[in-house]
Write a protein that holds these residues in place. Structure first.
Motif, PDB file in Angstrom:
ATOM      1  N   ILE A  34     -60.665 -28.656 -20.058  1.00 51.37           N
ATOM      2  CA  ILE A  34     -59.095 -28.504 -20.504  1.00 51.37           C
ATOM      3  C   ILE A  34     -58.846 -27.146 -19.992  1.00 51.37           C
ATOM      4  N   LEU A  35     -57.740 -27.083 -19.058  1.00 59.15           N
ATOM      5  CA  LEU A  35     -57.249 -25.841 -18.676  1.00 59.15           C
ATOM      6  C   LEU A  35     -55.897 -25.508 -19.491  1.00 59.15           C
ATOM      7  N   SER A  36     -55.595 -24.823 -20.223  1.00 57.17           N
ATOM      8  CA  SER A  36     -54.356 -24.555 -20.985  1.00 57.17           C
ATOM      9  C   SER A  36     -54.197 -23.008 -21.318  1.00 57.17           C
ATOM     10  N   PRO A  37     -52.970 -22.532 -21.347  1.00 55.69           N
ATOM     11  CA  PRO A  37     -52.692 -21.086 -21.415  1.00 55.69           C
ATOM     12  C   PRO A  37     -53.235 -20.483 -22.780  1.00 55.69           C
ATOM     13  N   THR A  38     -53.391 -19.445 -22.864  1.00 55.82           N
ATOM     14  CA  THR A  38     -53.917 -18.653 -23.945  1.00 55.82           C
ATOM     15  C   THR A  38     -52.693 -18.912 -25.306  1.00 55.82           C
ATOM     16  N   GLY A  39     -53.159 -19.236 -26.436  1.00 56.53           N
ATOM     17  CA  GLY A  39     -52.258 -19.244 -27.184  1.00 56.53           C
ATOM     18  C   GLY A  39     -51.720 -20.726 -27.561  1.00 56.53           C
ATOM     19  N   ALA A 172     -58.571 -20.546 -20.145  1.00 54.20           N
ATOM     20  CA  ALA A 172     -57.158 -20.377 -20.117  1.00 54.20           C
ATOM     21  C   ALA A 172     -56.740 -19.957 -18.764  1.00 54.20           C
ATOM     22  N   THR A 173     -57.771 -19.953 -17.737  1.00 50.53           N
ATOM     23  CA  THR A 173     -57.441 -19.745 -16.307  1.00 50.53           C
ATOM     24  C   THR A 173     -58.195 -20.976 -15.473  1.00 50.53           C
ATOM     25  N   ASP A 174     -57.781 -20.991 -14.246  1.00 47.79           N
ATOM     26  CA  ASP A 174     -58.297 -22.111 -13.613  1.00 47.79           C
ATOM     27  C   ASP A 174     -59.685 -21.959 -12.987  1.00 47.79           C
ATOM     28  N   ASP A 286     -58.099  -3.882 -24.868  1.00 53.88           N
ATOM     29  CA  ASP A 286     -58.142  -5.242 -24.629  1.00 53.88           C
ATOM     30  C   ASP A 286     -58.974  -6.262 -25.388  1.00 53.88           C
ATOM     31  N   LEU A 287     -60.108  -5.734 -26.040  1.00 45.74           N
ATOM     32  CA  LEU A 287     -61.090  -6.527 -26.624  1.00 45.74           C
ATOM     33  C   LEU A 287     -60.270  -7.686 -27.660  1.00 45.74           C
ATOM     34  N   ALA A 288     -59.063  -7.261 -28.146  1.00 48.26           N
ATOM     35  CA  ALA A 288     -58.073  -7.953 -28.918  1.00 48.26           C
ATOM     36  C   ALA A 288     -57.203  -9.157 -28.086  1.00 48.26           C
ATOM     37  N   SER A 289     -57.225  -8.947 -26.972  1.00 48.97           N
ATOM     38  CA  SER A 289     -56.492  -9.908 -26.137  1.00 48.97           C
ATOM     39  C   SER A 289     -56.894 -11.324 -25.822  1.00 48.97           C
ATOM     40  N   ASP A 310     -54.429 -10.010 -15.263  1.00 43.03           N
ATOM     41  CA  ASP A 310     -55.172 -10.911 -16.039  1.00 43.03           C
ATOM     42  C   ASP A 310     -55.116 -10.416 -17.380  1.00 43.03           C
ATOM     43  N   ASN A 311     -55.249  -8.824 -17.540  1.00 41.60           N
ATOM     44  CA  ASN A 311     -55.135  -8.428 -18.847  1.00 41.60           C
ATOM     45  C   ASN A 311     -53.826  -8.478 -19.531  1.00 41.60           C
ATOM     46  N   TYR A 312     -52.712  -8.455 -18.614  1.00 39.11           N
ATOM     47  CA  TYR A 312     -51.452  -8.648 -19.169  1.00 39.11           C
ATOM     48  C   TYR A 312     -51.041  -9.890 -19.543  1.00 39.11           C
ATOM     49  N   ILE A 313     -51.564 -11.264 -18.865  1.00 37.77           N
ATOM     50  CA  ILE A 313     -51.470 -12.394 -19.270  1.00 37.77           C
ATOM     51  C   ILE A 313     -52.041 -12.628 -20.686  1.00 37.77           C
ATOM     52  N   HIS A 314     -53.237 -12.071 -20.869  1.00 35.94           N
ATOM     53  CA  HIS A 314     -53.955 -12.370 -22.151  1.00 35.94           C
ATOM     54  C   HIS A 314     -53.426 -11.399 -23.323  1.00 35.94           C
ATOM     55  N   ARG A 315     -52.876 -10.374 -22.912  1.00 42.11           N
ATOM     56  CA  ARG A 315     -52.316  -9.506 -23.996  1.00 42.11           C
ATOM     57  C   ARG A 315     -51.116 -10.169 -24.642  1.00 42.11           C
TER      58      ARG A 315
END
Length: 438
Positions: A34-39, A172-174, A286-289, A310-315
């Protein structure tokens, strides 16, 4: 049955991804990716079908969920417990004695175990967890597990589980290629990464001009425009977490500080306070991302620019989760410009000249020195606080019962009353400590 579980979690309906995941996992012998965005609700996407497949009458461990960190292990276990399915579970992770977990495993006899790779290998090697009954393996945040170097540990785990009939990977990523040790020959792949566009529609991004190099004053002014909304401030260094957190506290903000240098208890306290509404601001690296399931974060603040896309996307994935809306803010000093991967024509957020006072969060968190080992239930805690501290049930929020202690969110205006009246009083006939979690 499913509707009952959703109601207990406060979820109105399932997304298309969650519905498709349920069908793919429950129907047939195929493994599922299952590939799906964070959140987007991947935890619930696999838990709903799994709880229907596990046999409640069989006391063996039947499913193991591999996660990259202890926070996700704990929070996933909390989601299952909140569903009240009747299934038992344990969270196993490093940073505490394995013997303590072994005792818990023997006492609880879990159907499902949420575990980090190293700790799960340890329990399998010591036969604290029997591999005989394990039919389902879930690897949540598979991309992060690989990123953190857990490929060898996961390979070792799969070699110790001869009876697995279904493997479920979530990312959350391919994923370019599936490692050979997973042996996913019959695979259903559900790709919902385009759903990131839908999330973007619910996310408003702003830039905030900072007139000087030091951003602290601008940050505090921005936070004052939010009232007591839930906000995460992302910085790039542990030392920055401490500096920003101390500054905000000196101004009267109620905050949580979170980074990898804290011990386990400090990290759990920080996330618990933030997620139950006892702290309005979480200051973190970024540990909380990733790996945290905090559904209702209203604002993300990039105090330091993300170091990678990648950090930006997960934040930013920490807000606008499920079907909620959210905002993200870039604090830009005179010498800074937005990274190339960020759309540059975003709106400018103007901080008003007249600001509201620092708002206090609705709740405060109370520590009660009794837990599962004292046979304490949530009902016992509610009764104790109502009888001994004069609270009403409406004054009491989220309750989490650990092995030796419990956390309770209470109305902030009633905190002093609780500490004055309940500390040293008896719960189920035994005196207990009642303290504020700062």
């Amino acid at each position: 049955m499913i509707n009952d579980f959703l109601k207990r979690l406060g979820v109105d309906s399932l997304s298309d991804m969650q519905k498709a995941a349920g069908e793919a996992i429950m129907n047939g012998d195929n493994d599922v990716v299952i590939l799906s965005p964070t959140g987007s609700g991947k935890t619930l996407a696999y838990l709903l079908p799994i709880v229907q497949m596990v046999n409640q009458m069989d006391d063996h461990v039947q499913c193991v969920v591999i996660v990259p960190g202890r926070e996700l292990a704990l929070q996933s276990a909390n989601v299952l417990n909140d569903m009240k399915t009747g299934l038992r579970c344990c969270a196993c992770y490093g940073g505490r004695m394995a013997m303590e977990e072994h005792r818990t495993l023997r006492q609880v006899c879990p159907h499902i175990v949420f575990a980090t790779p190293g700790r799960l290998n340890d329990h399998l090697d010591k036969h604290n967890i029997s591999s005989d009954g394990i039919r389902y393996v879930v690897i949540d945040e598979f991309d992060k597990c690989l990123e953190m170097g857990f490929a060898d540990e996961m390979s070792a785990i799969m070699g110790k589980l001869p009876n697995v009939g279904k493997r479920i990977l979530l990312s959350a990523t391919d994923i370019d290629s599936i490692p050979h040790f997973l042996n996913m020959r019959r695979m259903v792949r559900l790709d919902y990464l385009d759903g990131a566009d839908i999330v973007a529609e619910r996310l408003k991004i702003y830039k905030v001009a900072v007139p000087v190099k030091d951003k602290l004053e601008t940050l505090s002014s921005l936070l004052r425009t939010f009232g007591n909304q839930s906000s995460i401030v992302f910085v790039n260094y542990r030392e920055s977490v401490e500096r920003v957190d101390a500054y905000l506290r000196s101004l009267g903000f109620v905050t949580s500080a979170y980074h990898g240098g804290l011990d386990q208890r400090e990290r759990e306290d920080a996330i618990y306070k933030f997620s139950n509404g006892s702290a309005s601001v979480l200051v973190s690296t970024d540990l909380a991302s990733r790996g945290l399931d905090i559904p209702f974060v209203e604002n993300i603040i990039h105090y330091h620019l993300p170091e990678t896309e990648d950090n930006y996307i997960h934040r930013t994935g920490r807000t606008a989760r499920w079907d909620a809306h959210g905002r993200a803010f870039f604090l830009l000093s005179p010498s800074e410009k937005l990274p190339d991967y960020v759309e540059s024509d975003m709106d400018v957020f103007e901080i008003p000249d007249v600001l509201l006072p620092v708002a206090q969060p609705k709740n405060a968190t109370v520590y009660i020195g009794k837990g599962k080992q004292s046979k304490i239930s949530k009902g016992d805690i509610v009764g104790f606080l109502c009888k001994k501290a004069g609270l009403k049930s409406a004054d009491i929020g989220r309750i989490d019962i650990k092995d030796r202690y419990s956390y309770v969110a209470v109305e902030r205006s009633k905190l002093r009353q609780v500490l004055r009246m309940a500390n040293g009083e008896k719960i189920k006939g035994v005196k207990t400590v009642v303290e504020e979690v700062n």
